[in-house]
Structure formats: structure tokens, C-alpha cells
Design a protein around this motif. Structure first.
Motif, PDB file in Angstrom:
ATOM      1  N   LEU A 142       0.846  -1.192   0.000  1.00 25.24           N
ATOM      2  CA  LEU A 142       0.000   0.000   0.000  1.00 25.24           C
ATOM      3  C   LEU A 142       0.882   1.243   0.000  1.00 25.24           C
ATOM      4  CD1 LEU A 142      -2.933   1.231   0.433  1.00 25.24           C
ATOM      5  CD2 LEU A 142      -2.289   1.359   2.850  1.00 25.24           C
ATOM      6  N   ASN A 143       0.623   2.150  -0.924  1.00 27.26           N
ATOM      7  CA  ASN A 143       1.347   3.419  -1.007  1.00 27.26           C
ATOM      8  C   ASN A 143       0.466   4.518  -0.435  1.00 27.26           C
ATOM      9  OD1 ASN A 143       3.072   5.535  -1.720  1.00 27.26           O
ATOM     10  ND2 ASN A 143       2.346   5.602  -3.837  1.00 27.26           N
ATOM     11  N   LEU A 144       0.877   5.091   0.699  1.00 29.04           N
ATOM     12  CA  LEU A 144       0.099   6.120   1.393  1.00 29.04           C
ATOM     13  C   LEU A 144       0.775   7.473   1.192  1.00 29.04           C
ATOM     14  CD1 LEU A 144      -2.216   6.909   3.348  1.00 29.04           C
ATOM     15  CD2 LEU A 144      -0.635   6.397   5.239  1.00 29.04           C
ATOM     16  N   MET A 145       0.022   8.427   0.647  1.00 29.13           N
ATOM     17  CA  MET A 145       0.564   9.741   0.325  1.00 29.13           C
ATOM     18  C   MET A 145      -0.280  10.843   0.951  1.00 29.13           C
ATOM     19  SD  MET A 145       1.353   8.969  -3.733  1.00 29.13           S
ATOM     20  CE  MET A 145      -0.238   8.152  -3.958  1.00 29.13           C
ATOM     21  N   ALA A 146       0.349  11.993   1.203  1.00 30.69           N
ATOM     22  CA  ALA A 146      -0.356  13.142   1.774  1.00 30.69           C
ATOM     23  C   ALA A 146       0.629  14.277   1.961  1.00 30.69           C
ATOM     24  CB  ALA A 146      -1.006  12.783   3.115  1.00 30.69           C
ATOM     25  N   SER A 147       0.100  15.456   2.262  1.00 33.75           N
ATOM     26  CA  SER A 147       0.931  16.592   2.638  1.00 33.75           C
ATOM     27  C   SER A 147       1.503  16.375   4.034  1.00 33.75           C
ATOM     28  CB  SER A 147       0.095  17.880   2.647  1.00 33.75           C
ATOM     29  OG  SER A 147      -0.430  18.167   1.380  1.00 33.75           O
ATOM     30  N   PRO A 148       2.573  17.085   4.388  1.00 32.02           N
ATOM     31  CA  PRO A 148       3.055  17.030   5.769  1.00 32.02           C
ATOM     32  C   PRO A 148       1.961  17.492   6.737  1.00 32.02           C
ATOM     33  CG  PRO A 148       4.677  18.099   4.345  1.00 32.02           C
ATOM     34  CD  PRO A 148       3.437  17.945   3.529  1.00 32.02           C
ATOM     35  N   GLY A 149       1.776  16.739   7.795  1.00 34.29           N
ATOM     36  CA  GLY A 149       0.803  17.125   8.808  1.00 34.29           C
ATOM     37  C   GLY A 149      -0.624  16.689   8.549  1.00 34.29           C
ATOM     38  N   ALA A 150      -0.856  15.995   7.426  1.00 29.39           N
ATOM     39  CA  ALA A 150      -2.227  15.572   7.108  1.00 29.39           C
ATOM     40  C   ALA A 150      -2.678  14.396   7.965  1.00 29.39           C
ATOM     41  CB  ALA A 150      -2.346  15.200   5.631  1.00 29.39           C
ATOM     42  N   GLY A 151      -1.706  13.652   8.539  1.00 25.15           N
ATOM     43  CA  GLY A 151      -2.065  12.547   9.422  1.00 25.15           C
ATOM     44  C   GLY A 151      -1.632  11.184   8.943  1.00 25.15           C
ATOM     45  N   LYS A 152      -0.587  11.116   8.133  1.00 22.77           N
ATOM     46  CA  LYS A 152      -0.145   9.823   7.595  1.00 22.77           C
ATOM     47  C   LYS A 152       0.271   8.860   8.696  1.00 22.77           C
ATOM     48  CE  LYS A 152       3.086  11.382   4.852  1.00 22.77           C
ATOM     49  NZ  LYS A 152       2.915  12.818   5.193  1.00 22.77           N
TER      50      LYS A 152
ATOM     51  N   CYS B 168       5.619 -10.728   5.486  1.00 20.82           N
ATOM     52  CA  CYS B 168       4.753  -9.559   5.606  1.00 20.82           C
ATOM     53  C   CYS B 168       3.517  -9.799   4.741  1.00 20.82           C
ATOM     54  CB  CYS B 168       5.464  -8.292   5.139  1.00 20.82           C
ATOM     55  SG  CYS B 168       7.001  -7.909   5.980  1.00 20.82           S
ATOM     56  N   ASP B 169       2.347  -9.839   5.355  1.00 15.51           N
ATOM     57  CA  ASP B 169       1.116  -9.928   4.565  1.00 15.51           C
ATOM     58  C   ASP B 169       0.857  -8.610   3.853  1.00 15.51           C
ATOM     59  OD1 ASP B 169       0.491 -12.557   5.436  1.00 15.51           O
ATOM     60  OD2 ASP B 169      -0.308 -11.744   7.302  1.00 15.51           O
ATOM     61  N   MET B 170       1.169  -7.519   4.544  1.00 20.00           N
ATOM     62  CA  MET B 170       0.974  -6.183   3.974  1.00 20.00           C
ATOM     63  C   MET B 170       2.126  -5.286   4.385  1.00 20.00           C
ATOM     64  SD  MET B 170      -2.184  -3.441   4.369  1.00 20.00           S
ATOM     65  CE  MET B 170      -2.126  -3.389   6.160  1.00 20.00           C
ATOM     66  N   ILE B 171       2.659  -4.566   3.414  1.00 21.28           N
ATOM     67  CA  ILE B 171       3.642  -3.522   3.682  1.00 21.28           C
ATOM     68  C   ILE B 171       2.985  -2.178   3.396  1.00 21.28           C
ATOM     69  CG2 ILE B 171       5.844  -2.495   3.020  1.00 21.28           C
ATOM     70  CD1 ILE B 171       6.797  -5.293   2.239  1.00 21.28           C
ATOM     71  N   ILE B 172       3.036  -1.295   4.370  1.00 20.99           N
ATOM     72  CA  ILE B 172       2.540   0.067   4.182  1.00 20.99           C
ATOM     73  C   ILE B 172       3.735   0.972   3.925  1.00 20.99           C
ATOM     74  CG2 ILE B 172       1.296   2.017   5.187  1.00 20.99           C
ATOM     75  CD1 ILE B 172      -0.176   0.025   6.990  1.00 20.99           C
ATOM     76  N   LEU B 173       3.735   1.658   2.801  1.00 23.71           N
ATOM     77  CA  LEU B 173       4.724   2.689   2.524  1.00 23.71           C
ATOM     78  C   LEU B 173       4.119   4.038   2.894  1.00 23.71           C
ATOM     79  CD1 LEU B 173       7.171   4.158   1.256  1.00 23.71           C
ATOM     80  CD2 LEU B 173       6.010   3.924  -0.965  1.00 23.71           C
ATOM     81  N   GLU B 174       4.712   4.710   3.872  1.00 23.12           N
ATOM     82  CA  GLU B 174       4.342   6.102   4.131  1.00 23.12           C
ATOM     83  C   GLU B 174       5.293   6.972   3.321  1.00 23.12           C
ATOM     84  OE1 GLU B 174       4.239   9.475   7.628  1.00 23.12           O
ATOM     85  OE2 GLU B 174       3.932   7.375   8.234  1.00 23.12           O
ATOM     86  N   ASN B 175       4.793   7.483   2.213  1.00 21.03           N
ATOM     87  CA  ASN B 175       5.619   8.201   1.252  1.00 21.03           C
ATOM     88  C   ASN B 175       6.034   9.571   1.805  1.00 21.03           C
ATOM     89  OD1 ASN B 175       6.796   8.932  -1.328  1.00 21.03           O
ATOM     90  ND2 ASN B 175       5.314   7.559  -2.291  1.00 21.03           N
ATOM     91  N   VAL B 176       6.974  10.206   1.121  1.00 21.81           N
ATOM     92  CA  VAL B 176       7.421  11.539   1.512  1.00 21.81           C
ATOM     93  C   VAL B 176       6.238  12.513   1.435  1.00 21.81           C
ATOM     94  CG1 VAL B 176       9.039  13.413   1.004  1.00 21.81           C
ATOM     95  CG2 VAL B 176       9.718  11.029   0.619  1.00 21.81           C
TER      96      VAL B 176
END
Length: 226
Positions: free
Chosen positions: A37-47, A115-123
Motif C-alpha cells: 500500500l502506497n500512502l501519500m499526503a501533505s506534511p501534517g495531514a495525518g499519515k 509480511c502480509d501487507m507492507i505500508i509505505l508512508e511516502n514523503v
């Protein structure tokens, strides 16, 4: 029990074809039966807050690993590791995104761990991460209420490539002029199939619905291999 954090200094392979590397990585993940899973957002959005909520909700159902990506620091990876979850920190050293080659290096740091799931918290930003294929099976972004409802107009690519959009900090909506109807229309004009979840990482609103969706996606991924 707190897990050790592995720190990897990554540099962009500018001569590599990101699309080919991403396709190869997805094939490898299929073989390993690992959902990315690729998780993206602005800084401070709550990633990071969302990652921690997701861990708490799904850790009894899935073996979760996390790759944290930042220009500097290991703060987020340490927060994940404190929950007893295996975490790898990608320190990009100035690059404002993660590409498939970087992600392959990060995943390799888990070694033989299942790992069943890897979460990437993107930049954290809404521009560069949308332009690079990380090899993920699903792309998800967070938009927080304080950022405003006009962001699909300003960053259309980000909203176009995401399978789900999470509207975070719903507990702030009464304090702003944020127009949820306009936002929904703007998102679906760009991406008619995007799932939209209203959440609050502070109150827990919507976290169960988000986690149920994510768990179904992981199950669908598993079933596709049968």
C-alpha cells in the motif's frame, strides 16, 4: 515489544526505468504474497497517525510491516517500531518521492520476514509522489480538512491515481468553510472510481470503515493468487 529500526540511505537511480522496475517489484511481491500500500499526503495531514490506527485495527488479522520515507529523521519509523511492528526508514536525502528502485531496497531490508501487507508512508507532499510508480497494489492519499476543499483543482494527478481518498480531521469541519459536496464532486470528476472515507485520527471516526476496506483489498489480492 519495540522493534529496531533499520535506516537506509537511498539515492535515486536516474537511469532506471521506473515503470519496468515497478512491474518487476509487483511480480516479486505477488510471489511473496505481500500486498503493498502506497500512502501519500501533505506534511501534517495525518499519515503516521493513520498508519498507527491501521496497525491497531488490523494487526490481529495481518502481519504488517511499514516502510517510512522522509528526507531526513527516523521519527516516524520509531513511532511504528514502538508498537512492535517491523519498520524500515528510507532517508531520501533531498528527494521528495519514493520510486520503485528505492522501494525494492526498503523491502529487501525486511529479509525473510513474512509480511502480509507492507505500508509505505511516502514523503509528504502532493506533487512528486504522484509521479512515480512505487510498485504498490493500491495508492491511497489523505486530505485533511485544514488543507481546504480546492486541492483536487491544484493537484489533479494525485487525486487521479488514488484508489481511495481519506478526508482526515473531520472533527475540524465545523470550524471551517470546507465544502464536502464540492470536494466529492471534484474528486469524482477526476477519478469516478475513487473510494472516499471520512475519518478522524483524533476521535477514531471512520477508522473501522477504512480498515475494513483495506482488509478486503488484501483478501482480494490473496484470492487472485488462488
Amino acid at each position: 515489544m519495540t522493534q529496531p529500526v533499520k535506516l537506509i540511505e537511498v539515492k535515486e537511480g536516474i537511469l532506471e526505468d521506473d515503470g519496468k522496475v515497478a512491474a518487476s517489484l509487483r511480480a516479486d511481491l505477488q510471489t511473496r504474497e505481500t500486498f503493498l500500500l502506497n500512502l501519500m499526503a501533505s506534511p501534517g495531514a495525518g499519515k503516521t497517525s493513520l498508519v498507527l490506527h491501521t496497525i491497531k485495527t488490523l494487526r490481529n488479522k495481518l502481519e504488517i510491516c511499514v516502510v517510512e520515507a522522509d528526507i531526513d529523521s527516523t521519527v516516524d519509523a520509531e513511532a511504528v517500531a514502538n508498537e512492535g511492528i517491523s519498520a524500515v526508514q528510507l532517508r531520501t536525502g533531498g528527494f521528495c518521492h519514493v520510486d520503485a528502485a528505492m522501494m525494492r531496497e526498503g523491502i529487501a531490508a525486511f529479509g525473510d520476514k513474512k509480511c502480509d501487507m507492507i505500508i509505505l508512508e511516502n514523503v509528504g507532499n502532493l506533487v512528486c509522489p504522484a509521479e512515480f510508480d512505487t510498485g504498490a497494489h493500491k495508492n491511497v492519499m489523505i486530505l485533511s480538512i485544514p488543507e481546504g476543499d480546492d486541492k483536487p483543482l491544484k493537484y489533479p494527478l494525485m487525486f487521479s491515481i488514488c484508489d481511495a481518498v481519506l478526508i482526515n480531521k473531520m472533527d475540524y469541519i465545523g470550524l471551517s468553510d470546507f465544502d464536502m459536496e464540492k470536494l466529492t464532486e471534484r474528486i469524482h470528476r477526476l477519478n469516478p472510481n475513487a473510494e472516499i472515507f471520512r475519518i478522524s485520527c483524533r476521535t477514531g471516526e471512520g477508522i473501522d470503515a477504512w480498515s475494513e476496506w483495506l482488509f478486503r483489498e488484501v483478501c482480494n489480492f490473496r484470492n487472485s493468487k488462488l
